[in-house]
Design an enzyme around this catalytic site. Structure first.
Site, mmCIF file in Angstrom:
data_model
loop_
_atom_site.group_PDB
_atom_site.id
_atom_site.type_symbol
_atom_site.label_atom_id
_atom_site.label_comp_id
_atom_site.label_asym_id
_atom_site.label_seq_id
_atom_site.Cartn_x
_atom_site.Cartn_y
_atom_site.Cartn_z
ATOM 1 N N THR A 165 7.921 38.149 -5.610
ATOM 2 C CA THR A 165 8.382 39.383 -4.794
ATOM 3 C C THR A 165 9.029 40.074 -6.361
ATOM 4 O O THR A 165 9.075 41.088 -5.935
ATOM 5 C CB THR A 165 9.526 39.427 -4.050
ATOM 6 O OG1 THR A 165 8.626 38.489 -2.841
ATOM 7 C CG2 THR A 165 9.942 40.613 -3.064
ATOM 8 N N TYR B 34 9.698 45.719 10.119
ATOM 9 C CA TYR B 34 10.460 44.650 8.904
ATOM 10 C C TYR B 34 11.822 44.284 9.786
ATOM 11 O O TYR B 34 12.873 43.702 9.362
ATOM 12 C CB TYR B 34 11.358 45.132 8.245
ATOM 13 C CG TYR B 34 9.832 45.641 6.924
ATOM 14 C CD1 TYR B 34 9.537 44.664 6.548
ATOM 15 C CD2 TYR B 34 9.905 46.851 6.723
ATOM 16 C CE1 TYR B 34 8.585 44.586 5.292
ATOM 17 C CE2 TYR B 34 8.924 46.566 5.336
ATOM 18 C CZ TYR B 34 8.317 45.640 5.119
ATOM 19 O OH TYR B 34 6.952 46.028 3.820
ATOM 20 N N LYS C 137 2.706 50.300 -0.798
ATOM 21 C CA LYS C 137 3.891 50.594 -0.249
ATOM 22 C C LYS C 137 3.790 52.320 -0.959
ATOM 23 O O LYS C 137 3.050 52.072 -2.304
ATOM 24 C CB LYS C 137 4.254 49.741 -1.051
ATOM 25 C CG LYS C 137 4.603 48.855 -0.537
ATOM 26 C CD LYS C 137 6.104 47.813 -1.091
ATOM 27 C CE LYS C 137 6.153 46.469 -0.311
ATOM 28 N NZ LYS C 137 7.238 45.886 -0.906
ATOM 29 N N ARG D 23 2.121 42.841 -8.803
ATOM 30 C CA ARG D 23 3.582 42.612 -9.435
ATOM 31 C C ARG D 23 3.010 42.938 -10.511
ATOM 32 O O ARG D 23 4.089 43.601 -10.913
ATOM 33 C CB ARG D 23 3.934 41.719 -8.397
ATOM 34 C CG ARG D 23 4.297 42.308 -6.545
ATOM 35 C CD ARG D 23 4.920 41.445 -6.067
ATOM 36 N NE ARG D 23 4.917 41.892 -4.446
ATOM 37 C CZ ARG D 23 5.617 41.472 -3.433
ATOM 38 N NH1 ARG D 23 5.334 39.647 -3.412
ATOM 39 N NH2 ARG D 23 5.304 41.833 -2.376
ATOM 40 N N GLU E 282 1.657 41.369 12.297
ATOM 41 C CA GLU E 282 1.412 42.703 10.755
ATOM 42 C C GLU E 282 0.247 43.184 11.586
ATOM 43 O O GLU E 282 0.566 44.285 10.905
ATOM 44 C CB GLU E 282 1.753 41.628 9.787
ATOM 45 C CG GLU E 282 2.947 41.449 9.814
ATOM 46 C CD GLU E 282 3.263 40.792 8.333
ATOM 47 O OE1 GLU E 282 4.568 41.313 7.277
ATOM 48 O OE2 GLU E 282 2.158 41.375 6.850
ATOM 49 N N HIS F 205 2.747 45.023 -0.526
ATOM 50 C CA HIS F 205 3.040 43.450 0.810
ATOM 51 C C HIS F 205 2.436 42.848 1.121
ATOM 52 O O HIS F 205 1.096 43.247 1.264
ATOM 53 C CB HIS F 205 4.018 44.068 1.558
ATOM 54 C CG HIS F 205 3.699 43.379 3.193
ATOM 55 N ND1 HIS F 205 5.298 43.154 3.193
ATOM 56 C CD2 HIS F 205 2.998 43.564 4.184
ATOM 57 C CE1 HIS F 205 4.802 42.280 4.568
ATOM 58 N NE2 HIS F 205 3.696 42.380 5.186
ATOM 59 N N ASN G 243 7.548 47.073 -5.037
ATOM 60 C CA ASN G 243 7.155 45.780 -5.911
ATOM 61 C C ASN G 243 5.468 46.554 -5.597
ATOM 62 O O ASN G 243 5.108 45.406 -5.851
ATOM 63 C CB ASN G 243 7.067 44.576 -6.141
ATOM 64 C CG ASN G 243 7.359 44.292 -4.187
ATOM 65 O OD1 ASN G 243 7.436 45.367 -3.460
ATOM 66 N ND2 ASN G 243 7.994 42.785 -3.859
ATOM 67 N N PHE H 24 19.258 43.867 2.873
ATOM 68 C CA PHE H 24 18.585 44.606 2.480
ATOM 69 C C PHE H 24 17.881 45.862 3.041
ATOM 70 O O PHE H 24 16.746 46.885 3.362
ATOM 71 C CB PHE H 24 17.122 44.452 0.989
ATOM 72 C CG PHE H 24 16.487 43.117 1.290
ATOM 73 C CD1 PHE H 24 15.336 43.597 2.244
ATOM 74 C CD2 PHE H 24 16.963 41.809 1.829
ATOM 75 C CE1 PHE H 24 15.251 42.101 3.347
ATOM 76 C CE2 PHE H 24 15.997 41.382 2.382
ATOM 77 C CZ PHE H 24 15.263 41.082 2.672
#
Length: 138
Positions: free
Chosen positions: A91, A49, A9, A102, A126, A115, A112, A57
């Site tokens: 998570t 997503y 990320k 994480r 994905e 993914h 975090n 969120f």
């Protein structure tokens, strides 16, 4: 051999953690079969997503994922999905086990660092969302 999907990320890319995360991936027996660095657009992040579109969120998550480059990955090994979930950690990094990505690298629940797909059907969606079959070199 099972394949799974991962994203490094924006927070981890910004902090130059790509190499450290890749080292953890390869050091845990995964074989990287596809990888690229991209800057997500908001429509692309929202499409990716989409399963969370009704969650509170969703807006913050999709906007955050567009704040900087990400690294998209496909890797494989026996039991890859479960093994990657364990290596990532919970998570919420506050709940993650010591030694997980994480726990060691995440800033907070949103930032975090990584993914990962949570099931075979999710991984299939994905992977195909970001990679064509000719880009995956098993």
């Amino acid at each position: 051999m099972e394949k799974t999907f991962a994203i490094i990320k924006p927070d981890a890319v910004e902090r130059n953690l790509i190499g450290k995360i890749l080292e953890r991936i390869e050091g845990n027996g995964f074989r990287i079969v596809a990888m690229k660095r991209v800057l997500l657009t908001l429509p692309v992040a929202q499409g990716f997503y989409h399963v969370h579109k009704e969650r509170p969120f969703f807006k913050d998550l999709t906007e955050y994922m567009c704040t900087g480059p990400v690294v998209l990955l496909v890797f494989e090994k026996e039991g890859a999905i479960k093994a990657w979930r364990e290596l990532m950690g919970a998570t919420n990094p506050a709940d993650a086990d010591a030694g997980t990505i994480r726990k060691d690298f995440a800033i907070d629940l949103e930032k975090n660092s990584v993914h990962g797909s949570d099931a075979r059907d999710t991984a299939a969606f994905e992977i195909s969302y970001f990679f064509s079959q000719t880009e995956i070199l098993s």
